[in-house]
Design an enzyme around this catalytic site. Structure first.
Site, PDB file in Angstrom:
ATOM      1  N   HIS A   1      -6.970 -11.572  -0.884  1.00 25.88           N
ATOM      2  CA  HIS A   1      -6.319 -11.186   0.376  1.00 25.88           C
ATOM      3  C   HIS A   1      -7.123 -11.755   1.551  1.00 25.88           C
ATOM      4  O   HIS A   1      -8.233 -11.330   1.830  1.00 25.88           O
ATOM      5  CB  HIS A   1      -6.282  -9.659   0.455  1.00 25.88           C
ATOM      6  CG  HIS A   1      -5.375  -9.115   1.534  1.00 25.88           C
ATOM      7  ND1 HIS A   1      -4.722  -9.908   2.445  1.00 25.88           N
ATOM      8  CD2 HIS A   1      -5.009  -7.845   1.829  1.00 25.88           C
ATOM      9  CE1 HIS A   1      -3.999  -9.137   3.265  1.00 25.88           C
ATOM     10  NE2 HIS A   1      -4.154  -7.878   2.905  1.00 25.88           N
TER      11      HIS A   1
ATOM     12  N   THR B   1       0.849  -1.191   0.000  1.00 21.34           N
ATOM     13  CA  THR B   1       0.000   0.000   0.000  1.00 21.34           C
ATOM     14  C   THR B   1       0.886   1.242   0.000  1.00 21.34           C
ATOM     15  O   THR B   1       1.779   1.364   0.834  1.00 21.34           O
ATOM     16  CB  THR B   1      -0.905  -0.038   1.244  1.00 21.34           C
ATOM     17  OG1 THR B   1      -1.825  -1.123   1.068  1.00 21.34           O
ATOM     18  CG2 THR B   1      -1.667   1.254   1.424  1.00 21.34           C
TER      19      THR B   1
ATOM     20  N   ARG C   1       9.761  -3.827   1.544  1.00 28.05           N
ATOM     21  CA  ARG C   1      10.450  -2.549   1.773  1.00 28.05           C
ATOM     22  C   ARG C   1      11.644  -2.333   0.855  1.00 28.05           C
ATOM     23  O   ARG C   1      11.888  -1.221   0.396  1.00 28.05           O
ATOM     24  CB  ARG C   1      10.869  -2.458   3.246  1.00 28.05           C
ATOM     25  CG  ARG C   1       9.676  -2.240   4.171  1.00 28.05           C
ATOM     26  CD  ARG C   1      10.009  -2.610   5.591  1.00 28.05           C
ATOM     27  NE  ARG C   1      10.158  -4.050   5.726  1.00 28.05           N
ATOM     28  CZ  ARG C   1      10.821  -4.664   6.701  1.00 28.05           C
ATOM     29  NH1 ARG C   1      11.402  -3.947   7.639  1.00 28.05           N
ATOM     30  NH2 ARG C   1      10.892  -5.966   6.759  1.00 28.05           N
TER      31      ARG C   1
ATOM     32  N   TYR D   1      -8.052  -8.639   7.559  1.00 26.35           N
ATOM     33  CA  TYR D   1      -9.107  -8.020   6.745  1.00 26.35           C
ATOM     34  C   TYR D   1     -10.316  -8.951   6.625  1.00 26.35           C
ATOM     35  O   TYR D   1     -10.330 -10.028   7.221  1.00 26.35           O
ATOM     36  CB  TYR D   1      -8.523  -7.569   5.393  1.00 26.35           C
ATOM     37  CG  TYR D   1      -7.589  -6.388   5.610  1.00 26.35           C
ATOM     38  CD1 TYR D   1      -8.093  -5.107   5.811  1.00 26.35           C
ATOM     39  CD2 TYR D   1      -6.222  -6.573   5.733  1.00 26.35           C
ATOM     40  CE1 TYR D   1      -7.256  -4.030   6.091  1.00 26.35           C
ATOM     41  CE2 TYR D   1      -5.370  -5.501   6.016  1.00 26.35           C
ATOM     42  CZ  TYR D   1      -5.902  -4.234   6.197  1.00 26.35           C
ATOM     43  OH  TYR D   1      -5.076  -3.177   6.492  1.00 26.35           O
TER      44      TYR D   1
HETATM   45  C1  PHB Z   1      -2.584  -4.797   4.319  1.00 24.94           C
HETATM   46  O1  PHB Z   1      -1.817  -4.357   5.178  1.00 24.94           O
HETATM   47  O2  PHB Z   1      -2.612  -5.997   4.098  1.00 24.94           O
HETATM   48  C2  PHB Z   1      -3.476  -3.857   3.579  1.00 24.94           C
HETATM   49  C3  PHB Z   1      -3.430  -2.513   3.819  1.00 24.94           C
HETATM   50  C4  PHB Z   1      -4.304  -1.649   3.145  1.00 24.94           C
HETATM   51  C5  PHB Z   1      -5.216  -2.156   2.255  1.00 24.94           C
HETATM   52  C6  PHB Z   1      -5.255  -3.509   2.025  1.00 24.94           C
HETATM   53  C7  PHB Z   1      -4.389  -4.351   2.686  1.00 24.94           C
HETATM   54  O3  PHB Z   1      -6.050  -1.361   1.604  1.00 24.94           O
END
Ligand code: PHB
Length: 420
Positions: A220, A38, A377, A225
């Site tokens: 995901h 992100t 990173r 999430y």
């Molecule tokens: C994640 O950290 O996995 C992540 C972060 C922001 C998003 C989707 C996934 O919109």
């Protein structure tokens, strides 16, 4: 600035630079993957920012005047340029950042989404740039659930929802509960009918990603999430067939999405991501290793069955239970994701603080011929990361302060390796 914590590794006698055929249409030239990251380079409407204003900036002009920074002659949109740089090594697998499936299961303004035409158009520029480099683009698709911002959902006329009405309790650093109460959008469990909406939206988002030129999608199911909120026995308190009474019920929604999607687009275009031991988003993770290992073993077996029937996933991506500076509460050092290799014989991507530990990198890539390593990173700070690994060169340090700033700085201006 070079990363002094890194000692160049010689990967020559490992599988790292051995090509790998992932599917009938994807042949990788090496096993270094760009992890989904992100970066918040978006315009309003959850559209990837493809503006070209940066081209006029003096610092950018200085950057491209340096011949080592070989980004090519072409003028590109901001996000297009970023992915172009990182896919320049032919045959690289690029996992495009977490992309929201729909407004109702969204709730962040500053990340991309994939439910309307302009979002598709903007993403298309990215996949086109990646393909021009003969590399491959997978889009990570995500629903947020209880990790959404409830006030944004409220503004847009949507409820704040999860598997059950359990707020993130531990480490609620974004004060989601308070926000939910203040915006009068208290968390509630999805109804049975709304669970159908989750499936519909994931399937639509996957098809839209293909329309945008992607080679596949990554569902995901990690980091706490929405789909992870169904797998987790602490969050999920449902009593229907999507509840916590059995492993089968906990994984039902996720597997239904996978199977329905596989029937529509083919399983070769579907990957999945898990973070079994992580507690991000207040998941159980390493706090109950016996449940975690038993549950994920069950899940990997389900994928192995599918694989043997010709409907296995492109890969399973796992986040390592390895501590880094973001998660200072050390996870149990003696847990490992490696039990997947006893259950699932397809391709596995591992990610999470691997590169600085050269011995671990070598061990990981050498354990079998179906493991890949994703870098996050250091793919941010090294557009030419794969070339650097291939030539045992030092790598650039990253600057966390610009990970989420909105412009080109710290995004497309990390230098390429310059021969002395
Ligand atoms: C994640 O950290 O996995 C992540 C972060 C922001 C998003 C989707 C996934 O919109």
């Amino acid at each position: 600035m070079l990363e002094e914590k890194y000692t160049p590794i010689n990967l020559e006698n490992t599988n790292f630079f051995k090509p790998l055929k992932l599917s009938s249409s994807i042949t990788l030239q090496h096993r270094g993957v760009m992890a989904p990251l992100t970066r918040l380079r978006n315009k309003s409407g959850n559209i990837l920012d493809q503006s070209t204003n940066y081209l006029e900036e003096e610092d950018w002009k200085g950057f491209i005047a340096e011949p080592a920074n070989k980004t090519g002659e072409k003028e590109r949109g901001l996000v297009e340029e970023y992915y172009h740089q990182r896919s320049q090594k032919k045959g690289t697998l690029i996992i495009i950042e977490g992309t929201i499936i729909s407004s109702r299961f969204g709730g962040y303004d500053e990340v991309p989404a994939i439910f309307d035409g302009s979002q598709i158009e903007s993403l298309f520029k990215v996949t086109k740039a990646i393909h021009a480099n003969e590399s491959y683009a997978i889009v990570q698709i995500v629903g947020l659930g209880r990790q959404a911002d409830p006030s944004i959902l409220k503004r847009d006329g949507f409820s704040f929802v999860s598997s059950s009405a359990n707020y993130v309790a531990k480490n609620d650093i974004r004060n989601l509960k308070q926000k939910a109460l203040e915006s009068e959008n208290p968390l509630r469990a999805l109804t049975h009918e709304e669970i159908e909406d989750v499936k519909t939206d994931f399937i639509k988002a996957a098809k839209n990603s293909l329309k945008a030129g992607a080679d596949g999608v990554e569902i995901h199911c990690a980091n706490g999430y929405l789909l992870n909120q169904f797998l987790d026995k602490k969050v999920n308190q449902r009593s229907d067939e999507y509840g916590t009474q059995s492993f089968e019920n906990r994984s039902r929604l996720f597997l239904e999405i996978y199977d329905e999607l596989a029937a529509e687009i083919g399983s070769e275009k579907i990957a999945v991501r898990f973070s079994p031991f992580n507690t991000m988003g207040d998941m159980t993770g390493y706090e109950d290793n016996s449940d975690t290992i038993a549950f994920y073993s069950y899940l990997y077996e389900q994928f192995e069955k599918r694989r043997l029937n010709g409907s296995g996933p492109l890969y399973i991506s796992l986040i390592e239970p390895r501590t880094d500076e973001m998660d200072v509460e050390a996870q149990e050092p003696d847990v490992s994701n490696d039990f997947i290799f006893d259950k699932f014989n397809g391709n596995v991507i591992k990610a999470g603080n691997i590169l600085l530990d050269g011995a671990y990198t070598k061990k990981t890539i050498s354990q079998n011929d179906r493991t890949l390593i994703a870098f996050g990173r250091y793919f941010i700070s090294n557009p030419d990361l794969i070339e650097r690994l291939q030539n045992s060169l030092p790598i650039n340090k990253y600057d966390r302060d610009t990970f989420y700033t909105r412009d080109h700085r710290g995004y497309i201006d990390y230098p390429y390796y310059k021969q002395k």
